[in-house]
Design a protein around this motif. Structure first.
Motif, PDB file in Angstrom:
ATOM      1  N   ASP A  25       0.813  -1.520   0.153  1.00 59.17           N
ATOM      2  CA  ASP A  25       0.011   0.128   0.433  1.00 59.17           C
ATOM      3  C   ASP A  25       0.773   1.520  -0.068  1.00 59.17           C
ATOM      4  O   ASP A  25       0.675   1.879   0.494  1.00 59.17           O
ATOM      5  CB  ASP A  25      -1.098   0.237   1.249  1.00 59.17           C
ATOM      6  N   GLY A  26       1.851   1.463  -0.296  1.00 55.45           N
ATOM      7  CA  GLY A  26       2.866   2.159  -0.931  1.00 55.45           C
ATOM      8  C   GLY A  26       4.211   2.536   0.106  1.00 55.45           C
ATOM      9  O   GLY A  26       4.715   3.517   0.023  1.00 55.45           O
ATOM     10  N   GLU A  27       4.052   1.616   1.463  1.00 59.85           N
ATOM     11  CA  GLU A  27       5.007   1.990   2.086  1.00 59.85           C
ATOM     12  C   GLU A  27       6.032   0.927   1.949  1.00 59.85           C
ATOM     13  O   GLU A  27       5.489  -0.540   1.764  1.00 59.85           O
ATOM     14  CB  GLU A  27       4.669   1.519   3.260  1.00 59.85           C
ATOM     15  N   THR A  28       6.978   1.262   1.587  1.00 61.81           N
ATOM     16  CA  THR A  28       8.429  -0.125   1.083  1.00 61.81           C
ATOM     17  C   THR A  28       8.869  -0.615   3.053  1.00 61.81           C
ATOM     18  O   THR A  28       8.920  -0.449   3.415  1.00 61.81           O
ATOM     19  CB  THR A  28       9.803   0.567   1.002  1.00 61.81           C
ATOM     20  N   ILE A  29       8.709  -1.978   2.611  1.00 64.72           N
ATOM     21  CA  ILE A  29       8.293  -2.865   4.130  1.00 64.72           C
ATOM     22  C   ILE A  29      10.088  -3.154   4.230  1.00 64.72           C
ATOM     23  O   ILE A  29      10.496  -2.998   4.425  1.00 64.72           O
ATOM     24  CB  ILE A  29       8.212  -3.480   3.367  1.00 64.72           C
ATOM     25  N   GLY A  30      10.082  -3.323   2.614  1.00 64.96           N
ATOM     26  CA  GLY A  30      11.889  -4.065   2.868  1.00 64.96           C
ATOM     27  C   GLY A  30      12.370  -5.119   1.398  1.00 64.96           C
ATOM     28  O   GLY A  30      11.057  -4.726   0.711  1.00 64.96           O
ATOM     29  N   ASN A  31      13.104  -5.575   1.470  1.00 66.34           N
ATOM     30  CA  ASN A  31      13.751  -6.697   0.674  1.00 66.34           C
ATOM     31  C   ASN A  31      13.754  -7.890   1.114  1.00 66.34           C
ATOM     32  O   ASN A  31      14.032  -7.969   2.314  1.00 66.34           O
ATOM     33  CB  ASN A  31      14.779  -6.563   0.298  1.00 66.34           C
ATOM     34  N   THR A  32      13.329  -8.865   0.185  1.00 63.88           N
ATOM     35  CA  THR A  32      13.534 -10.984   0.258  1.00 63.88           C
ATOM     36  C   THR A  32      14.366 -10.926   0.590  1.00 63.88           C
ATOM     37  O   THR A  32      15.315 -10.402   0.162  1.00 63.88           O
ATOM     38  CB  THR A  32      12.863 -11.225  -0.819  1.00 63.88           C
ATOM     39  N   GLY A  33      14.671 -12.503   1.946  1.00 66.97           N
ATOM     40  CA  GLY A  33      16.343 -12.359   2.186  1.00 66.97           C
ATOM     41  C   GLY A  33      16.661 -13.550   1.213  1.00 66.97           C
ATOM     42  O   GLY A  33      15.545 -13.800   0.238  1.00 66.97           O
TER      43      GLY A  33
END
Length: 182
Positions: A60-68
């Motif tokens: 929803d438009g918020e950067t959560i992070g990157n997959t490991g």
């Protein structure tokens, strides 16, 4: 002065009012537990099923992070429906509405990305050796995704390339040495 009839009517009214209030109070739904929960998104290659690491996840438009390295990322959200966007250099852009928890009740969802096709880019379209140069370099790059198989065919006996074929993963480059025999 109150009569018996008036007292009975008053008592009946109070009794009916109390019963109605009790029924209404008991029939009200309890509030749903809408506290934040842990959710997991797993990202996989649609062709190989391999985990996709380092994919950027936006909820929803918020950067959560990157997959490991296992292609997973965990985050905390209130249960509901969210727009998930996934960006990765070697895969097509992905966007989908996802419900947490999933319809099966699990707080985990697996999303599959389609690899971008390989694309060849050569930094020098022609080489100018001038009067004195005997060697020049060219850099070939796979600006797409997937694996680019490349091959150079030498059509002239006076032209030599230090490597005639190879493979390049997405966004990888290789510099080749081109020599002429003067």
């Amino acid at each position: 002065m109150f009569t018996k009839k008036h007292d009975i009517t008053k008592f009946s009214f109070l009794l009916i009012t109390t019963i109605t209030f009790t029924i209404l109070f008991l029939s009200c739904d309890e509030e749903e537990d809408i506290s934040p929960s842990d959710f997991t998104v797993t990202v996989r290659d649609i062709n190989s099923g391999s985990p996709v690491s380092d994919a950027q996840i936006i909820v929803d438009g918020e950067t959560i992070g990157n997959t490991g390295s296992e292609g997973e990322i965990e985050f905390v959200k209130i249960p509901g429906e969210y727009e998930i966007e996934i960006y990765h250099d070697n895969f097509e852009f992905f966007v989908e509405m996802v419900e947490f928890p999933s319809k099966s009740g699990y707080p985990r969802v697996t999303l599959q990305l389609t690899p971008r096709p390989p694309k060849l880019d050569i930094d020098e379209k022609q080489l100018d050796f001038g009067d004195k140069k005997e060697a020049l370099g060219i850099t070939i790059t796979n600006t797409g995704g997937g694996i680019l198989d490349w091959e150079i065919t030498e059509n002239y006996s006076w032209l030599e390339v230090n490597k005639s074929s190879g493979e390049l993963e997405g966004n990888a480059s290789e510099t080749l040495n081109v020599e002429i025999d003067r």
